[in-house]
Motif scaffolding. Structure first.
Motif, PDB file in Angstrom:
ATOM      1  N   UNK A  22     -17.852 -28.477 -76.545  1.00 53.05           N
ATOM      2  CA  UNK A  22     -19.158 -28.183 -77.139  1.00 53.05           C
ATOM      3  C   UNK A  22     -19.376 -26.674 -77.113  1.00 53.05           C
ATOM      4  N   UNK A  23     -20.249 -26.213 -77.979  1.00 47.22           N
ATOM      5  CA  UNK A  23     -20.628 -24.795 -77.968  1.00 47.22           C
ATOM      6  C   UNK A  23     -21.739 -24.583 -76.949  1.00 47.22           C
ATOM      7  N   UNK A  24     -21.678 -23.411 -76.317  1.00 46.74           N
ATOM      8  CA  UNK A  24     -22.774 -23.030 -75.426  1.00 46.74           C
ATOM      9  C   UNK A  24     -24.006 -22.749 -76.279  1.00 46.74           C
ATOM     10  N   UNK A  25     -25.181 -23.026 -75.770  1.00 45.68           N
ATOM     11  CA  UNK A  25     -26.390 -22.800 -76.571  1.00 45.68           C
ATOM     12  C   UNK A  25     -26.653 -21.322 -76.885  1.00 45.68           C
ATOM     13  N   UNK A  26     -26.162 -20.438 -76.028  1.00 46.68           N
ATOM     14  CA  UNK A  26     -26.370 -19.003 -76.239  1.00 46.68           C
ATOM     15  C   UNK A  26     -25.009 -18.341 -76.372  1.00 46.68           C
ATOM     16  N   UNK A  27     -24.881 -17.487 -77.381  1.00 50.05           N
ATOM     17  CA  UNK A  27     -23.627 -16.779 -77.600  1.00 50.05           C
ATOM     18  C   UNK A  27     -23.602 -15.456 -76.871  1.00 50.05           C
ATOM     19  N   UNK A  28     -22.626 -14.638 -77.224  1.00 51.43           N
ATOM     20  CA  UNK A  28     -22.445 -13.315 -76.643  1.00 51.43           C
ATOM     21  C   UNK A  28     -22.661 -12.284 -77.752  1.00 51.43           C
ATOM     22  N   UNK A  29     -23.471 -11.270 -77.475  1.00 55.38           N
ATOM     23  CA  UNK A  29     -23.732 -10.253 -78.490  1.00 55.38           C
ATOM     24  C   UNK A  29     -22.459  -9.451 -78.761  1.00 55.38           C
ATOM     25  N   UNK A  30     -22.168  -9.293 -80.047  1.00 45.20           N
ATOM     26  CA  UNK A  30     -21.016  -8.515 -80.474  1.00 45.20           C
ATOM     27  C   UNK A  30     -21.524  -7.495 -81.491  1.00 45.20           C
ATOM     28  N   UNK A  31     -21.365  -6.229 -81.163  1.00 43.05           N
ATOM     29  CA  UNK A  31     -21.826  -5.165 -82.045  1.00 43.05           C
ATOM     30  C   UNK A  31     -20.782  -4.824 -83.094  1.00 43.05           C
ATOM     31  N   UNK A  32     -21.245  -4.392 -84.241  1.00 40.62           N
ATOM     32  CA  UNK A  32     -20.353  -3.915 -85.289  1.00 40.62           C
ATOM     33  C   UNK A  32     -19.772  -2.575 -84.853  1.00 40.62           C
ATOM     34  N   UNK A  33     -18.517  -2.343 -85.189  1.00 41.64           N
ATOM     35  CA  UNK A  33     -17.849  -1.105 -84.849  1.00 41.64           C
ATOM     36  C   UNK A  33     -16.970  -0.666 -86.013  1.00 41.64           C
ATOM     37  N   UNK A  34     -16.268   0.454 -85.820  1.00 44.92           N
ATOM     38  CA  UNK A  34     -15.409   0.986 -86.866  1.00 44.92           C
ATOM     39  C   UNK A  34     -14.307   0.006 -87.256  1.00 44.92           C
ATOM     40  N   UNK A  35     -13.767  -0.687 -86.263  1.00 47.86           N
ATOM     41  CA  UNK A  35     -12.695  -1.648 -86.491  1.00 47.86           C
ATOM     42  C   UNK A  35     -13.147  -2.999 -85.965  1.00 47.86           C
ATOM     43  N   UNK A  36     -12.925  -4.020 -86.744  1.00 47.27           N
ATOM     44  CA  UNK A  36     -13.225  -5.383 -86.326  1.00 47.27           C
ATOM     45  C   UNK A  36     -11.902  -6.131 -86.301  1.00 47.27           C
ATOM     46  N   UNK A  37     -11.514  -6.584 -85.127  1.00 47.52           N
ATOM     47  CA  UNK A  37     -10.269  -7.329 -84.976  1.00 47.52           C
ATOM     48  C   UNK A  37     -10.641  -8.808 -84.874  1.00 47.52           C
ATOM     49  N   UNK A  38     -10.094  -9.597 -85.777  1.00 49.11           N
ATOM     50  CA  UNK A  38     -10.346 -11.037 -85.783  1.00 49.11           C
ATOM     51  C   UNK A  38      -9.028 -11.708 -85.439  1.00 49.11           C
ATOM     52  N   UNK A  39      -9.049 -12.502 -84.389  1.00 48.84           N
ATOM     53  CA  UNK A  39      -7.822 -13.087 -83.873  1.00 48.84           C
ATOM     54  C   UNK A  39      -7.876 -14.604 -83.976  1.00 48.84           C
ATOM     55  N   UNK A  40      -6.762 -15.198 -84.383  1.00 50.13           N
ATOM     56  CA  UNK A  40      -6.657 -16.647 -84.432  1.00 50.13           C
ATOM     57  C   UNK A  40      -5.551 -17.079 -85.376  1.00 50.13           C
ATOM     58  N   UNK A  41      -4.798 -18.105 -84.992  1.00 52.69           N
ATOM     59  CA  UNK A  41      -3.628 -18.492 -85.781  1.00 52.69           C
ATOM     60  C   UNK A  41      -3.967 -19.227 -87.068  1.00 52.69           C
ATOM     61  N   UNK A  42      -5.181 -19.733 -87.200  1.00 50.57           N
ATOM     62  CA  UNK A  42      -5.549 -20.471 -88.414  1.00 50.57           C
ATOM     63  C   UNK A  42      -6.329 -19.624 -89.424  1.00 50.57           C
ATOM     64  N   UNK A  43      -6.492 -18.352 -89.152  1.00 53.71           N
ATOM     65  CA  UNK A  43      -7.301 -17.493 -90.024  1.00 53.71           C
ATOM     66  C   UNK A  43      -6.825 -17.487 -91.468  1.00 53.71           C
ATOM     67  N   UNK A  44      -5.517 -17.422 -91.665  1.00 53.08           N
ATOM     68  CA  UNK A  44      -4.991 -17.279 -93.017  1.00 53.08           C
ATOM     69  C   UNK A  44      -5.041 -18.578 -93.815  1.00 53.08           C
ATOM     70  N   UNK A  45      -5.497 -19.660 -93.210  1.00 49.08           N
ATOM     71  CA  UNK A  45      -5.612 -20.936 -93.930  1.00 49.08           C
ATOM     72  C   UNK A  45      -6.897 -20.995 -94.750  1.00 49.08           C
ATOM     73  N   UNK A  46      -7.764 -20.021 -94.589  1.00 55.29           N
ATOM     74  CA  UNK A  46      -9.069 -20.024 -95.253  1.00 55.29           C
ATOM     75  C   UNK A  46      -9.116 -18.903 -96.291  1.00 55.29           C
ATOM     76  N   UNK A  47      -9.116 -19.264 -97.565  1.00 56.31           N
ATOM     77  CA  UNK A  47      -9.032 -18.308 -98.673  1.00 56.31           C
ATOM     78  C   UNK A  47     -10.103 -17.225 -98.615  1.00 56.31           C
ATOM     79  N   UNK A  48     -11.347 -17.613 -98.331  1.00 57.81           N
ATOM     80  CA  UNK A  48     -12.433 -16.628 -98.319  1.00 57.81           C
ATOM     81  C   UNK A  48     -12.204 -15.571 -97.242  1.00 57.81           C
TER      82      UNK A  48
END
Length: 186
Positions: A68-94
């Motif tokens: 399950x997801x926790x009810x409260x997330x963790x704040x993530x600020x925008x920065x110069x570089x955004x690294x998105x990690x995960x092996x299924x990322x490229x399966x989503x066209x958008x």
């Protein structure tokens, strides 16, 4: 090196597994978390767009013991570089369309299994037997079906290495990142 040149945000999609609180624990245990439909790509896409537009987000956190997801997330600020990690990322066209640089880390089946065993036993409290069973039943087949075919979408394919054999690939990535940042600031 990237740490020295700029600020970055790391967004791993593990917090974006589908919330299964509406299912019984038995049903949750049967869920295939290695298939693309286990990920809430709609929220991930929105989060990445928000970060790219300079907005902070609440990065979801996931409880892997309860699925399950926790009810409260963790704040993530925008920065110069955004690294998105995960092996299924490229399966989503958008997602492919909004990622500036796409990297595929090409790890052997043995390395993928060892990483899975270490992570799931240390971080998720699972037994060796359960990790091994899941690897054979879902992880390896889903890798072959969904992850490996997306390798072709990568701008850079980096062989997995534990002894610093990736220095050329890393230098190329750093150089490209510097150039991309300079272009964005114009």
């Amino acid at each position: 090196e990237i740490n020295k040149m700029t600020r970055q945000s790391l967004h791993h999609y593990s917090g974006l597994y589908q919330d299964l609180s509406h299912l019984s624990m038995k049903e949750r245990g049967k869920t295939n978390f290695d298939a693309p439909d286990s990920i809430d790509f709609e929220t991930l896409f929105k989060n990445i767009k928000d970060l790219k537009n300079g907005n902070s987000i609440q990065k979801p956190l996931y409880d892997f013991t309860l699925h399950t997801r926790h009810p409260v997330g963790e704040k993530l600020n925008a920065n110069d570089i955004i690294i998105v990690e995960g092996i299924l990322l490229f399966t989503h066209k958008e997602l492919l369309d909004i990622l500036d640089i796409k990297i595929f880390v090409d790890a052997s089946a043995e390395e993928r299994l060892l990483r899975r065993i270490n992570r799931d036993m240390k971080e998720r409290g699972r037994t060796f037997k359960s990790v091994h069973k899941q690897y054979l039943e879902t992880v390896a087949p889903m890798y072959e079906e969904h992850v490996l075919p997306t390798k072709k979408y990568a701008n850079l394919i980096v062989p997995n290495s534990t002894n610093n054999q990736n220095s050329v690939a890393l230098e190329m990535l750093i150089t490209n990142t510097h150039a991309h940042l300079a272009q964005c600031k114009k």
